[in-house]
Design a protein around this motif. Sequence first.
Motif, mmCIF file in Angstrom:
data_model
loop_
_atom_site.group_PDB
_atom_site.id
_atom_site.type_symbol
_atom_site.label_atom_id
_atom_site.label_comp_id
_atom_site.label_asym_id
_atom_site.label_seq_id
_atom_site.Cartn_x
_atom_site.Cartn_y
_atom_site.Cartn_z
ATOM 1 N N VAL A 74 0.902 -1.032 -0.149
ATOM 2 C CA VAL A 74 0.017 0.012 -0.102
ATOM 3 C C VAL A 74 0.879 1.328 0.117
ATOM 4 N N ASP A 75 0.664 2.170 -0.693
ATOM 5 C CA ASP A 75 1.427 3.390 -0.962
ATOM 6 C C ASP A 75 0.754 4.507 -0.708
ATOM 7 N N HIS A 76 1.504 5.611 -0.076
ATOM 8 C CA HIS A 76 0.898 7.012 0.115
ATOM 9 C C HIS A 76 2.269 7.627 0.048
ATOM 10 N N ALA A 77 2.466 8.505 -1.305
ATOM 11 C CA ALA A 77 3.810 8.822 -1.540
ATOM 12 C C ALA A 77 3.417 10.341 -2.142
ATOM 13 N N PRO A 78 4.554 11.092 -1.775
ATOM 14 C CA PRO A 78 4.176 12.826 -2.178
ATOM 15 C C PRO A 78 4.643 12.698 -3.872
ATOM 16 N N LEU A 79 4.030 13.859 -4.239
ATOM 17 C CA LEU A 79 4.297 14.056 -5.775
ATOM 18 C C LEU A 79 4.722 15.754 -5.661
ATOM 19 N N THR A 80 5.854 15.611 -6.349
ATOM 20 C CA THR A 80 6.458 17.222 -6.183
ATOM 21 C C THR A 80 6.846 17.654 -7.626
ATOM 22 N N VAL A 81 7.132 18.957 -7.748
ATOM 23 C CA VAL A 81 7.310 19.592 -8.982
ATOM 24 C C VAL A 81 8.852 19.332 -9.658
ATOM 25 N N GLY A 82 9.764 18.767 -8.838
ATOM 26 C CA GLY A 82 10.930 18.562 -9.005
ATOM 27 C C GLY A 82 11.431 17.202 -8.525
ATOM 28 N N PRO A 83 12.578 16.605 -8.882
ATOM 29 C CA PRO A 83 13.112 15.358 -8.348
ATOM 30 C C PRO A 83 13.721 15.414 -6.852
#
Length: 178
Positions: free
Chosen positions: A73-82
Amino acid sequence: MERTMILCRFLLLCIPVAYGGYYSKTESLVSHLRKVTDLRFFFHGILGGENTTAVTVASANSSLLGPSNSIVVDHAPLTVGPEPTSKTIGNAQGLEVFAGRDTTTVVVYLDFGFTEGELNGSSISVFSRNPATETERELAVIGGRGKFKLAEGYALLKTIFISNTSLVVEYNVTVIHY
C-alpha cells in the motif's frame, strides 16, 4: 374491455418511441469538447524508516513462489522537481501487487490526487502492468475526477534515482478528458 385493449395497444406503440428517442440522443458525442492536458511531476517513494511511504500488507507464505509476491500500500508525495525538498503538489495513493518469480513485475493501481494550484481537488488514476526494473516504461490512465472527469491517456515513467530505501520516478502524463 375494448377501451382497455385500445389503451394497451396505444401504450405498446408509444413506449419504443420514447425509449428510442432517449437513447439516440445520448449516443451522439461531440469530440471538440475533449481536452488534452500534459502533466509532469515526480513520485517519491521511501521504503522503511520513520517516513515510509510504502507498507507491505500481504506476502506469499511459500518459498516456491519467490520473494516478489506481495501486496504493498502506497501513500507517496508528488513534487514539481526530483529533489525531496521540491514543492509538494499532491500525493499518490494506491496498491502495488508484486508478481513474478524471476523479475520484478508490478501491477499498479494508483490515484494521483492534486492539492495545489488549478488542479487542486482533481485526480487521475492509473492501472497497469509496470515492469519496475526497466528505466523507462508506460502506464495506462484509466480515469479521473474534478478537472479530469472521464480521463484516459498514458503516463511515461522514468526512474531518476533508486536505492534500497528510496526511489524517485518522473511522470510525464498525457490526459485526455472533458
